[in-house]
Design a protein around this motif. Structure first.
Motif, short mmCIF file in Angstrom:
data_model
loop_
_atom_site.label_atom_id
_atom_site.label_comp_id
_atom_site.label_asym_id
_atom_site.label_seq_id
_atom_site.Cartn_x
_atom_site.Cartn_y
_atom_site.Cartn_z
N ASP A 5 0.86 -1.18 0.00
CA ASP A 5 0.00 0.00 0.00
C ASP A 5 0.90 1.24 0.00
N GLU A 6 1.13 1.78 -1.19
CA GLU A 6 2.08 2.87 -1.35
C GLU A 6 1.64 4.14 -0.61
N ASP A 7 0.38 4.24 -0.25
CA ASP A 7 -0.12 5.43 0.44
C ASP A 7 -0.06 5.31 1.96
N SER A 31 -6.23 14.10 -6.17
CA SER A 31 -5.14 15.02 -6.49
C SER A 31 -5.60 16.08 -7.49
N GLN A 83 5.79 4.53 3.98
CA GLN A 83 6.53 5.71 3.53
C GLN A 83 7.62 6.14 4.51
N ARG A 95 5.61 10.58 -3.55
CA ARG A 95 4.38 9.86 -3.87
C ARG A 95 3.33 10.81 -4.43
N LEU A 96 3.14 11.96 -3.81
CA LEU A 96 2.15 12.93 -4.28
C LEU A 96 2.52 13.46 -5.66
N ARG A 156 -6.82 7.96 -5.90
CA ARG A 156 -5.81 8.96 -5.57
C ARG A 156 -5.69 10.03 -6.64
N LYS A 196 -1.48 17.80 1.74
CA LYS A 196 -1.63 17.28 0.39
C LYS A 196 -2.14 18.36 -0.56
#
Length: 857
Positions: free
Chosen positions: A82-84, A421, A89, A306-307, A417, A445
């Motif tokens: 889960d990269e988020d 964004s 992170q 990531r963002l 995501r 964010k």
């Protein structure tokens, strides 16, 4: 009466309460160097050469940073990172050589027959160790205690009636403890306690540190709370409040998002456990049984890479263009919140309604896009919040909308995501209106997405060097609010103020928006998730640097377990050991404190028991002994209480008055003849007494004492610090000293201390030809530390023919200059009885020492 929740935690977490399957086998350690595998057969063993092992961090959280789904064709479980997840992170804050292992639950339920295979796969492929909580346990643990007890309480919601929250249920508390024990078992399967760092996250696992500390007293253990911590008035309503506090205090470092949350925690520790804290070179530390538990205050950040990678996606660019076209000519206000009662969504809508009503020129020109994330919990309160949100949005759209215009757009579905964004990038203003929240990352964010990337600039049709703007309206009750100094802070309950803030954000000049954005972006980009993780681990290493300079051992049963950490030479005084030395010596000096040593500290009855006076009489009547009671109490009380002890020496008021036995006169210390300073001190103390309910003044012949044991703990402590500063200023040129003790502030003459009493008595024994060969001193507070220090320095004097046997002993296991300790006054009396039984009293007509105070001054 002991709480049932304090029962032995192995019983509490046993299968007698819940049907918990035992771990099928011990998981092997990860191979860190080819050919070397560190495996264990039991907890805490450390096979293998630790010198060749990589640095390891063990991250423990309720959920693993994984996605899971079953493959339709093979019927096998498939997993992906889960990269988020912030837990994944945070690895960016560690060096590339650091090995990071995760312990937690999966978001799906795995059949017992598949658990071994899945566990091995997760360990091999993702360095993850799943806990596999049974279904019933998981439900009671998470949905029961976490979501229905802790979560509302930490957000200031009390179950005042059955319709508003669940009352405390001991069965779900037992499930919470059981789940925490399973997590601890999994950690112990993979940990090298001497080398690895363990970082526990959030309110789901607040008693886990107790289980880990029980297994390894020197484990390097940190905890970070991602939710608010309530004020003591709220927290103290929790029936298991002490167990949770003690669980957190078994860590080396405890992290909070804001100082407010840390302050509430420290206040709870002070009010409920009697612990004081102090700032040590910029770091807040709590002394807990000889260990310093440090407090860390730092909000978590976002993962910039990531963002930005999401902003560069083609799907994001396409969505941005779609949103721009949809809301062409309108200004977008964005809200992104979970659906729960604390996010303030309905209050936000009411503020928008107020704005549209009072500023008709904005009708048709602004749109609030409210993205509603799925609720994390379930219950009547969530359904009520959702119903109110929809009804309010419907009313606003009916009143202020038109066929081509809806002031409120509710997006109540899973929003990917890239789509979030895109909305962040387009919105002129972002509002976070929670009535109580931990670390809400939505504002961070939003700022990053408004800064954009070259790819996004192209999608939005703007130049790469064009100025960036953003506007934030944030609740003052969320964790990120203090770090966003350029945001418009609001009280979410004040609908008018929120409406005015939205109007200001929309109409503000672009130049000011740009300045606010640049300030925020500098902070967010430099305080990202990697910075947060790196800073926390650096402080954890600092907090653990003294682990091997002291002796550690565990005391206490169940969830009251804690570790006592003391110097290596510190040990319990054995009665057999001291009696042996007592029998082979002939010139003995014995110094005893009174309160907390021969009588209980908190006893209402302050007079000595017949047992105490009897044993002191036996010791005093032995011609080989010189026995003194050395106390801060007045001479009248002490002489009355010890009237049956004819040969007992008494030093009253810390030695200002001294009497060698009952037949001798009281001698007054000549170094403190001037007591005129009392006329300055008493009015000042009276002023603080009038201002501090529960405080009082004790007037002694040589000293004045301000007591605040019956005052509010926080206010009393604050007032005592202020009083010390006040008195030190007004007494700067006076022969008096100000001391802050346990719930007291005392002013006494300079040159008067218990240490000087011991020094003078020992010196006179030497001068009279009776140099001591046995010295025992027992006391329990700070003033007695002077005696311990004085004894050690005096007996090392070259004037003594031979070094005596010294027994400096403090009461209670705590840091001290003494070499020995006894647990409490009961053990002190037992020790004195042991010495008395070894005495051989003979008639003594005269005291063997009778020297005037003035002769050696």
């Amino acid at each position: 009466m002991a709480s049932r929740s304090c029962s032995n935690f192995f019983d509490l977490a046993s299968g007698d309460l819940l049907d918990i399957p035992h771990t099928p086998r011990v998981l092997p350690r990860v191979m860190t160097v080819p050919g070397i595998i560190s495996d264990v057969d039991g907890y805490g063993s450390t096979d293998g050469d630790s010198d060749v092992c990589r640095e390891r961090k063990i991250i423990v959280a309720n959920m693993l940073p994984l996605h899971a789904k079953r493959d339709a064709e093979t019927d096998k479980w498939c997993f992906s990172l889960d990269e988020d997840s912030p837990y994944l992170q945070l690895k960016d804050g560690f060096s590339p050589e650091t090995e990071v292992l995760y312990v937690g639950s999966l978001k799906v339920e795995i059949d017992a027959t598949e658990q071994d295979e899945v566990a091995q796969k997760l360990l091999d492929d993702f360095k993850c160790v799943p806990t596999f909580l049974p279904h019933d346990l998981q439900k009671k643990f998470y949905l029961g205690f976490c979501k229905q007890q802790l979560w509302p309480l930490f957000h200031y919601m009390l179950p005042m009636c059955p319709d508003h929250g669940d009352r405390f249920d001991r069965s779900v508390w037992q499930a919470y403890v059981s789940a925490n024990k399973i997590f601890a078992d999994k950690v112990m399967e993979i940990i090298n306690p001497e080398d690895d760092c363990v970082w526990v996250h959030d309110y789901h696992l607040m008693v886990l540190p107790t289980f880990l500390r029980k297994r390894s007293t020197r484990v390097r253990l940190g905890f970070f709370l991602h939710s608010p911590f309530p004020s003591s008035e709220i927290y103290r309503t929790l029936p298991v409040r002490d167990e949770i506090l003690r669980g957190l205090l078994n860590c080396d470092l405890i992290g909070f998002h804001t100082f407010d949350y840390a302050r509430h925690f420290l206040s709870c520790c002070s009010r409920m456990l009697g612990l004081d804290y102090e700032s040590k070179r910029g770091h807040i530390g709590l002394d807990y049984f000889g260990r310093t538990v440090y407090i860390k205050i730092l909000p978590v950040g976002v993962h910039m890479g990531r963002l930005e990678s999401v902003l560069n996606l083609a799907s994001t660019s396409a969505k941005i263009k779609e949103i721009q076209e949809q809301f062409k000519g309108k200004k977008v206000i964005l809200g992104v919140d979970d659906m729960d009662i604390f996010k303030g969504i309905s209050l936000k809508l009411l503020a928008l309604e107020q704005l549209l009503e009072h500023h008709t020129e904005l009708q048709g020109k602004i749109v609030l896009v409210q993205i509603v994330n799925p609720a994390r919990g379930s219950g009547k309160d969530v359904q009520e919040a959702k119903r109110e949100t929809y009804l309010t949005a419907q009313r606003i759209n009916e009143v202020y909308g038109s066929p081509n215009y809806e002031p409120v757009i509710l997006i109540d579905r899973h929003v990917p995501r890239f789509e979030k964004s895109a909305y962040y990038a387009v919105a002129e203003c972002c509002i976070v209106n929670a009535v109580r929240d931990g670390m809400n990352l939505v504002p961070y964010k939003y700022i990053v997405c408004r800064q954009g990337t070259p790819v996004m600039d192209e999608a939005m049709g703007r130049k790469s060097d064009s100025p960036r703007t953003s506007m934030l309206v944030v609740s003052e009750f969320i964790g990120c609010s203090p770090s966003l100094s350029g945001a418009i802070r609001v009280n979410p309950w004040d609908i008018d103020a929120v409406a005015d803030a939205l109007e200001s954000a929309i109409t503000m000049r672009d130049s000011e928006k740009q300045l606010r954005h640049e300030k925020h972006y500098r902070y967010v980009s430099s305080h990202d998730v990697a910075y947060w993780a790196r800073s926390f681990m650096q402080d954890l290493e600092r907090a653990c640097k003294d682990h091997y300079t002291k002796r550690c051992w565990g005391i206490g049963l169940g969830l009251r377990f804690r570790v006592v950490s003391l110097s290596h030479g510190f040990r319990k005084l054995s009665i057999e050991h001291i009696v042996s030395a007592y029998r082979r010596t002939n010139r003995r000096a014995i110094f005893l404190d009174y309160d907390g040593t021969v009588v209980p500290q908190n006893s209402i009855i302050k007079t000595p028991s017949p047992e105490v006076t009897s044993v002191l009489n036996v010791l005093c009547n032995d011609p080989k002994n010189t026995v003194f009671i050395v106390s801060g109490r007045g001479r009248d009380s002490l002489s009355e209480w010890f009237a049956p002890c004819d040969m007992l020496g008494i030093a009253a008021e810390h030695g200002y008055f001294l009497r060698w036995n009952q037949s001798s006169k009281w001698e007054t210390s000549p170094v403190a003849a001037d007591l005129d300073w009392k006329n300055i001190v008493e009015p000042v103390m009276r002023l603080y007494t009038e201002a501090t309910d529960g405080s009082n003044i004790e007037v002694k012949e040589s000293a004045l004492v301000w007591h605040h044991q019956d005052a509010d703990p926080d206010f009393g402590s604050c007032q005592s610090k202020e009083l010390v500063d006040h008195l030190e200023n007004v007494l700067a040129n006076e022969p008096a000293v100000v001391n802050r003790g346990n719930l007291i502030v005392e002013v006494k003459p300079q040159g008067v201390s218990k240490g000087l009493v011991a020094e003078k008595v020992l010196s006179r024994m030497v001068h009279s030809g009776n140099a001591p060969d046995f010295v025992m001193c027992i006391g329990d507070d700070r003033s007695d530390e002077d005696m311990f220090e004085s004894i050690l320095s005096t007996v090392s004097s070259p004037s003594l023919p031979a070094a005596p046997e010294i027994f400096a002993c403090t009461v209670g296991q705590k840091p001290s200059k003494a070499k020995y300790y006894l647990e409490d006054n009961t053990e002190v009396v037992k020790l004195l009885q042991g010495l008395a039984s070894a005495s051989n009293p003979k008639p003594r007509n005269l005291p063997h020492i009778q020297v005037s105070f003035e002769s050696t001054v």
